[in-house]
Design a protein around this motif. Sequence first.
Motif, mmCIF file in Angstrom:
data_model
loop_
_atom_site.group_PDB
_atom_site.id
_atom_site.type_symbol
_atom_site.label_atom_id
_atom_site.label_comp_id
_atom_site.label_asym_id
_atom_site.label_seq_id
_atom_site.Cartn_x
_atom_site.Cartn_y
_atom_site.Cartn_z
ATOM 1 N N PHE A 77 0.811 -1.214 0.000
ATOM 2 C CA PHE A 77 0.000 0.000 0.000
ATOM 3 C C PHE A 77 0.851 1.275 0.000
ATOM 4 C CE2 PHE A 77 -3.110 -3.087 1.625
ATOM 5 C CZ PHE A 77 -4.146 -2.829 0.751
ATOM 6 N N ASN A 78 2.124 1.113 -0.325
ATOM 7 C CA ASN A 78 3.005 2.279 -0.453
ATOM 8 C C ASN A 78 2.850 2.822 -1.875
ATOM 9 O OD1 ASN A 78 5.081 4.165 -0.622
ATOM 10 N ND2 ASN A 78 6.477 2.946 0.640
ATOM 11 N N ILE A 79 1.759 3.528 -2.095
ATOM 12 C CA ILE A 79 1.423 3.976 -3.442
ATOM 13 C C ILE A 79 2.468 4.944 -4.008
ATOM 14 C CG2 ILE A 79 -0.343 5.032 -4.904
ATOM 15 C CD1 ILE A 79 -1.046 2.267 -3.651
ATOM 16 N N PRO A 80 3.021 5.882 -3.225
ATOM 17 C CA PRO A 80 4.069 6.747 -3.790
ATOM 18 C C PRO A 80 5.275 5.960 -4.306
ATOM 19 C CG PRO A 80 3.203 7.726 -1.787
ATOM 20 C CD PRO A 80 2.614 6.352 -1.872
ATOM 21 N N LEU A 81 5.676 4.918 -3.567
ATOM 22 C CA LEU A 81 6.802 4.096 -4.014
ATOM 23 C C LEU A 81 6.452 3.342 -5.292
ATOM 24 C CD1 LEU A 81 9.595 2.712 -3.534
ATOM 25 C CD2 LEU A 81 8.332 0.929 -2.313
ATOM 26 N N LEU A 82 5.294 2.686 -5.306
ATOM 27 C CA LEU A 82 4.886 1.934 -6.484
ATOM 28 C C LEU A 82 4.723 2.852 -7.696
ATOM 29 C CD1 LEU A 82 2.223 -0.484 -4.910
ATOM 30 C CD2 LEU A 82 4.636 -0.948 -5.378
ATOM 31 N N THR A 83 4.157 4.034 -7.469
ATOM 32 C CA THR A 83 3.978 4.990 -8.566
ATOM 33 C C THR A 83 5.314 5.432 -9.131
ATOM 34 O OG1 THR A 83 1.897 5.788 -7.615
ATOM 35 C CG2 THR A 83 2.999 7.226 -9.200
ATOM 36 N N ALA A 84 6.267 5.722 -8.251
ATOM 37 C CA ALA A 84 7.590 6.143 -8.708
ATOM 38 C C ALA A 84 8.236 5.067 -9.575
ATOM 39 C CB ALA A 84 8.474 6.476 -7.513
ATOM 40 N N ARG A 85 7.996 3.818 -9.238
ATOM 41 C CA ARG A 85 8.596 2.734 -10.014
ATOM 42 C C ARG A 85 7.897 2.554 -11.356
ATOM 43 N NH1 ARG A 85 10.479 -1.486 -5.203
ATOM 44 N NH2 ARG A 85 11.989 0.001 -4.317
ATOM 45 N N VAL A 86 6.592 2.804 -11.401
ATOM 46 C CA VAL A 86 5.914 2.754 -12.696
ATOM 47 C C VAL A 86 6.361 3.925 -13.569
ATOM 48 C CG1 VAL A 86 3.697 2.748 -13.888
ATOM 49 C CG2 VAL A 86 3.938 1.524 -11.727
ATOM 50 N N VAL A 87 6.521 5.092 -12.969
ATOM 51 C CA VAL A 87 7.040 6.244 -13.719
ATOM 52 C C VAL A 87 8.432 5.919 -14.262
ATOM 53 C CG1 VAL A 87 7.871 8.618 -13.526
ATOM 54 C CG2 VAL A 87 5.687 7.985 -12.505
ATOM 55 N N GLY A 88 9.264 5.300 -13.428
ATOM 56 C CA GLY A 88 10.588 4.903 -13.876
ATOM 57 C C GLY A 88 10.530 3.901 -15.021
ATOM 58 N N THR A 89 9.554 3.019 -14.970
ATOM 59 C CA THR A 89 9.364 2.045 -16.049
ATOM 60 C C THR A 89 8.972 2.741 -17.347
ATOM 61 O OG1 THR A 89 8.725 0.326 -14.477
ATOM 62 C CG2 THR A 89 8.041 0.035 -16.763
ATOM 63 N N VAL A 90 8.050 3.687 -17.258
ATOM 64 C CA VAL A 90 7.635 4.453 -18.442
ATOM 65 C C VAL A 90 8.834 5.188 -19.040
ATOM 66 C CG1 VAL A 90 6.192 6.361 -19.253
ATOM 67 C CG2 VAL A 90 5.242 4.668 -17.678
ATOM 68 N N ASP A 91 9.660 5.777 -18.185
ATOM 69 C CA ASP A 91 10.851 6.483 -18.661
ATOM 70 C C ASP A 91 11.847 5.514 -19.306
ATOM 71 O OD1 ASP A 91 9.724 8.799 -17.713
ATOM 72 O OD2 ASP A 91 10.947 8.892 -15.895
ATOM 73 N N THR A 111 -3.421 -2.699 -6.021
ATOM 74 C CA THR A 111 -2.762 -1.419 -5.755
ATOM 75 C C THR A 111 -1.928 -0.961 -6.945
ATOM 76 O OG1 THR A 111 -0.948 -2.596 -4.659
ATOM 77 C CG2 THR A 111 -2.705 -1.736 -3.260
ATOM 78 N N GLY A 112 -1.553 -1.887 -7.828
ATOM 79 C CA GLY A 112 -0.823 -1.511 -9.026
ATOM 80 C C GLY A 112 -1.636 -0.597 -9.931
ATOM 81 N N ALA A 113 -2.952 -0.696 -9.865
ATOM 82 C CA ALA A 113 -3.797 0.191 -10.666
ATOM 83 C C ALA A 113 -3.652 1.634 -10.198
ATOM 84 C CB ALA A 113 -5.252 -0.259 -10.572
ATOM 85 N N ALA A 114 -3.569 1.834 -8.905
ATOM 86 C CA ALA A 114 -3.353 3.181 -8.379
ATOM 87 C C ALA A 114 -2.015 3.720 -8.857
ATOM 88 C CB ALA A 114 -3.416 3.177 -6.855
ATOM 89 N N ALA A 115 -0.993 2.860 -8.842
ATOM 90 C CA ALA A 115 0.322 3.274 -9.309
ATOM 91 C C ALA A 115 0.297 3.605 -10.795
ATOM 92 C CB ALA A 115 1.346 2.179 -9.026
ATOM 93 N N ALA A 116 -0.435 2.823 -11.577
ATOM 94 C CA ALA A 116 -0.538 3.083 -13.013
ATOM 95 C C ALA A 116 -1.218 4.418 -13.283
ATOM 96 C CB ALA A 116 -1.300 1.949 -13.689
#
Length: 212
Positions: A77-91, A111-116
Amino acid sequence: MAVELPIGDVTLYADLDIPQGATGIVAFAHGSGSGRHSPRNQFVARELRDRGLATLLLDLLTEDEEARDAYSGAWRFNIPLLTARVVGTVDWLARDERTRALPVGLFGASTGAAAALGAAAQRPDRVRAVVSRGGRPDLAASALPDVRAPTLLIVGGDDTLVLGLNEDAAKQLTAPHELRVVPGAGHLFEEPGALELVARYAADWFTEHLRG
């Protein structure tokens, strides 16, 4: 093929598959317990590849984080961390010579949907479509009005709590979006034919919105 993504201070492991003539690429964003080896993820990914889309199945957590999360729940449930990693993946997809020319879609579950969705809000010029399967878009509530990518929310009809959360989240989306309910399906879409519907809906959405 197996690939390594250096993101921040960690290395994430992923499986990259690019069909000949691919018209786009979909990265799978998942939280704890559902990563690149998940049969459900692989099932959907095969359907996308059959439609001419490349796929990147990755684990958002390292092996150590996944192991500790299994009993502590500290990361899922660490959405900021998961989001940062999805952003890194997009980059990373924008830099890699194999994928940089391909329009990007994000497929998130739980929770991956929130990160996406959070990543789509941060990279509106790169992420062209988002699909959520049994996701928790409510956990990205502050980012939802900033999402520009067309978004499809897929929820099981018997997953009543998550369905309600998705209905509320959909009201906050300003981008084109749809909420599709799979009748009789629970959170994991294990019922006969349920996952097939998820894969078909996702493939239809991505092929429509990731056209060059």
